[in-house]
Design an enzyme around this catalytic site. Structure first.
Site, PDB file in Angstrom:
ATOM      1  CG  ASP A  79      -2.632   0.147  -0.139  1.00 32.40           C
ATOM      2  OD1 ASP A  79      -1.574  -0.414  -0.450  1.00 32.40           O
ATOM      3  OD2 ASP A  79      -3.459   0.567  -0.970  1.00 32.40           O
ATOM      4  CB  ILE A  80      -0.628   5.104  -0.875  1.00 28.41           C
ATOM      5  CG1 ILE A  80       0.511   5.234   0.133  1.00 28.41           C
ATOM      6  CG2 ILE A  80      -0.927   6.453  -1.536  1.00 28.41           C
ATOM      7  CD1 ILE A  80       1.856   5.554  -0.494  1.00 28.41           C
ATOM      8  CD  GLU A 115       0.665   0.476  -3.527  1.00 26.81           C
ATOM      9  OE1 GLU A 115      -0.423   0.091  -3.961  1.00 26.81           O
ATOM     10  OE2 GLU A 115       1.747   0.145  -4.046  1.00 26.81           O
TER      11      GLU A 115
END
Length: 169
Positions: free
Chosen positions: A31-32, A74
């Site tokens: 995950d960003i 994301e």
């Protein structure tokens, strides 16, 4: 990168293959960190460029037998056939470092982007694709809770400091 539908088909095939050949595989849920804030600050076009560049970084950092897909929003998943938990953590850490060193944004204003990664492995963290993903996702949320920009292995014991009771003799 592949989409979620293709990912789930591929992952189910990998579970079947791993069962048949008695192999393990690693699964990374990525995950960003603070991506909403990035989009809000720099705009969705800039966010799209980050997603595209991350896809390239992921493809550059994995073996030809590995598999990378966008899971949603994301989040990304990387499937690492025939490796165990320790090698999964090593791969995740290598990818995390590559992303942290990458410069995003305009050349005049480079912006740092970091990722958090949850690592799980088959069959240790689940006997089916959904369970392995769920355990990697839980590890991902632990990475976020611990401060982001880190890798956490599913099922790893959290180290807690012991409180001393009473006086030392």
């Amino acid at each position: 990168l592949y989409n979620r539908k293709h990912l789930m088909e591929t992952l189910d095939k990998e579970v079947t293959r791993s069962q048949r050949h008695n192999h393990t595989f690693g699964l990374l849920v990525i995950d960003i960190d603070h991506f909403k804030k990035y989009n809000d600050t720099y705009g969705h076009l800039a966010g799209d460029k980050v997603l595209s560049r991350l896809a390239e970084v992921f493809k550059e950092s994995i073996r030809s037998s590995d598999y990378a897909a966008r899971y949603g929003g994301e989040e990304f998943i990387i499937l690492l056939p025939e490796i165990g938990p320790e090698q999964g953590v090593e791969a995740a850490e290598r990818i995390r470092q590559m992303v942290a060193e990458e410069k995003f944004g305009d050349k005049g204003k480079p912006i740092k982007v970091t990722i958090s990664v949850g690592v799980a492995s088959y069959p240790e963290n689940g006997e089916d694709s959904q369970t392995v993903i769920r355990n990697a996702d839980t590890a991902l949320y632990e990475a976020k809770e611990l401060g982001r920009n880190r890798v956490v292995l599913a099922g790893a014991k959290k180290v807690k400091k012991k409180k001393r009771k009473g006086k030392a003799k």
